[in-house]
Design a protein around this motif. Sequence first.
Motif, PDB file in Angstrom:
ATOM      1  N   THR A   1      -7.695  -7.279  -5.063  1.00  0.00           N
ATOM      2  CA  THR A   1      -6.976  -6.496  -6.069  1.00  0.00           C
ATOM      3  C   THR A   1      -6.711  -7.378  -7.286  1.00  0.00           C
ATOM      4  OG1 THR A   1      -4.826  -7.040  -5.089  1.00  0.00           O
ATOM      5  CG2 THR A   1      -5.866  -4.971  -4.389  1.00  0.00           C
TER       6      THR A   1
ATOM      7  N   CYS B   1       4.488  -6.139  -2.649  1.00  0.00           N
ATOM      8  CA  CYS B   1       3.815  -4.978  -2.070  1.00  0.00           C
ATOM      9  C   CYS B   1       2.329  -4.966  -2.416  1.00  0.00           C
ATOM     10  CB  CYS B   1       4.471  -3.677  -2.529  1.00  0.00           C
ATOM     11  SG  CYS B   1       6.099  -3.405  -1.784  1.00  0.00           S
ATOM     12  N   GLN B   2       1.956  -5.692  -3.473  1.00  0.00           N
ATOM     13  CA  GLN B   2       0.523  -5.818  -3.744  1.00  0.00           C
ATOM     14  C   GLN B   2      -0.133  -6.673  -2.671  1.00  0.00           C
ATOM     15  OE1 GLN B   2      -0.650  -6.527  -7.766  1.00  0.00           O
ATOM     16  NE2 GLN B   2      -2.765  -7.010  -7.222  1.00  0.00           N
TER      17      GLN B   2
ATOM     18  N   SER C   1      -0.294  -4.462   0.471  1.00  0.00           N
ATOM     19  CA  SER C   1      -1.302  -3.410   0.283  1.00  0.00           C
ATOM     20  C   SER C   1      -2.710  -3.976   0.366  1.00  0.00           C
ATOM     21  CB  SER C   1      -1.092  -2.719  -1.069  1.00  0.00           C
ATOM     22  OG  SER C   1       0.158  -2.069  -1.122  1.00  0.00           O
ATOM     23  N   THR C   2      -2.923  -5.145  -0.233  1.00  0.00           N
ATOM     24  CA  THR C   2      -4.238  -5.797  -0.151  1.00  0.00           C
ATOM     25  C   THR C   2      -4.539  -6.175   1.290  1.00  0.00           C
ATOM     26  OG1 THR C   2      -3.856  -6.683  -2.377  1.00  0.00           O
ATOM     27  CG2 THR C   2      -5.675  -7.623  -1.131  1.00  0.00           C
TER      28      THR C   2
ATOM     29  N   SER D   1       3.497   4.470   2.332  1.00  0.00           N
ATOM     30  CA  SER D   1       3.126   4.415   0.920  1.00  0.00           C
ATOM     31  C   SER D   1       4.376   4.443   0.057  1.00  0.00           C
ATOM     32  CB  SER D   1       2.219   5.593   0.561  1.00  0.00           C
ATOM     33  OG  SER D   1       0.926   5.423   1.113  1.00  0.00           O
ATOM     34  N   HIS D   2       4.225   3.971  -1.182  1.00  0.00           N
ATOM     35  CA  HIS D   2       5.320   4.037  -2.141  1.00  0.00           C
ATOM     36  C   HIS D   2       5.638   5.492  -2.485  1.00  0.00           C
ATOM     37  CE1 HIS D   2       4.017  -0.147  -2.756  1.00  0.00           C
ATOM     38  NE2 HIS D   2       5.224  -0.371  -3.244  1.00  0.00           N
TER      39      HIS D   2
ATOM     40  N   GLU E   1       2.545   6.514  -7.127  1.00  0.00           N
ATOM     41  CA  GLU E   1       1.294   5.773  -7.063  1.00  0.00           C
ATOM     42  C   GLU E   1       1.430   4.404  -7.732  1.00  0.00           C
ATOM     43  OE1 GLU E   1      -1.950   8.036  -8.597  1.00  0.00           O
ATOM     44  OE2 GLU E   1      -1.752   9.639  -7.115  1.00  0.00           O
ATOM     45  N   VAL E   2       0.645   3.445  -7.194  1.00  0.00           N
ATOM     46  CA  VAL E   2       0.613   2.098  -7.768  1.00  0.00           C
ATOM     47  C   VAL E   2      -0.726   1.905  -8.468  1.00  0.00           C
ATOM     48  CG1 VAL E   2       2.202   1.153  -6.061  1.00  0.00           C
ATOM     49  CG2 VAL E   2      -0.253   1.145  -5.588  1.00  0.00           C
TER      50      VAL E   2
ATOM     51  N   VAL F   1      -4.354  -0.226  -6.109  1.00  0.00           N
ATOM     52  CA  VAL F   1      -5.192   0.346  -5.043  1.00  0.00           C
ATOM     53  C   VAL F   1      -5.272   1.855  -5.256  1.00  0.00           C
ATOM     54  CG1 VAL F   1      -4.743  -1.430  -3.294  1.00  0.00           C
ATOM     55  CG2 VAL F   1      -3.192   0.528  -3.507  1.00  0.00           C
TER      56      VAL F   1
ATOM     57  N   ASP G   1      -1.853   2.156  -0.326  1.00  0.00           N
ATOM     58  CA  ASP G   1      -0.880   1.084  -0.481  1.00  0.00           C
ATOM     59  C   ASP G   1      -0.035   0.943   0.779  1.00  0.00           C
ATOM     60  OD1 ASP G   1       0.110   3.650  -1.129  1.00  0.00           O
ATOM     61  OD2 ASP G   1       1.912   2.750  -1.981  1.00  0.00           O
TER      62      ASP G   1
ATOM     63  N   THR H   1       3.914  -0.187   1.281  1.00  0.00           N
ATOM     64  CA  THR H   1       5.187  -0.689   0.778  1.00  0.00           C
ATOM     65  C   THR H   1       5.948  -1.418   1.877  1.00  0.00           C
ATOM     66  OG1 THR H   1       7.270  -0.085  -0.293  1.00  0.00           O
ATOM     67  CG2 THR H   1       6.373   1.487   1.279  1.00  0.00           C
TER      68      THR H   1
END
Length: 295
Positions: free
Chosen positions: A135, A201-202, A205-206, A223-224, A227-228, A231, A236, A238
């Motif tokens: 990412t 959270c990145q 998520s990765t 998920s959050h 949207e993020v 991704v 994702d 969270t």
Amino acid sequence: MNFTWLLGLFILSQQVYMPQSLEITSNGKPISIVKPTEFPVFPFIHSEKLNTIMDDLDKRVYKEPKNARVDKNGNILPGQPGYRLNRQIFTEKMYSYYFNHSPSKLEVPLLTVYPRVDSELMGNIRSDKIGEYITSFNYDSRQRNNNIYLAAEAINNFVLFPGETFSFNKVVGQRTAEKGYLPARVIIEGEFSDDIGGGICQVSSTLFNAIDNAGLKVLQRSSHSREVSYVPPKRDATVSWNGPDLIFKNEYNQPILIQAKTVDNKLKIEVYSSDVIQFKPKKVPYLPNEQNVPK
């Protein structure tokens, strides 16, 4: 006549020996003093209070073993053994001190604790890449990037054995200022805010997409609330302390190795194992521009 009663009379008829205070040392340096009056001894040592003393000593002398790891240049750094209190030998020496008039100074006996991952195992499980995901992040967000780097370092070189589960919150630990985490943007109930550890959270998520690519079983992921950007939607994961977690299990027949690193503005997480692993990879989606797809 009851034999136990006779034994008790015999013990009580013996002269009681009250030893001097016991000095406990580590590497020749005093770390504790045990006074004979601290707990009942005759005719038997008080086991609960002895365990309390050993618990305290164990905390003082414990040295955590270090697993073998792969450095930034791809070299395997050997693991290092650790130490803890050898409770069996310490108990024997305590009995000898009280009942055999042993010297009033005791060097704490240590038990070697070997790392779970040695150089040989690390060499075996880094042979085949079974999953990965990449990412991108913004160069300009210094605080957020700092948090991404710290969380990536926390999961880097982690080895998950067959049948074990991985908890992101447990492995990374609580995100605090004392650990170097900084305030950055987070999503709370659909709204943007600043909080310590924003950006991690990145990493979760990765990691989720990397282990999903490797076909590992996901036990918990959320998920959050919106949207993020790093991704695709609903890809994702969270995480927050005492809140949502990313948990997955290694159901394969071999250990897996997680490698996480930041290069320029990319976060790359790879999953490795041995060349005899039997795994079922899974195709995972990237953002529409496909800029991050591994070549």
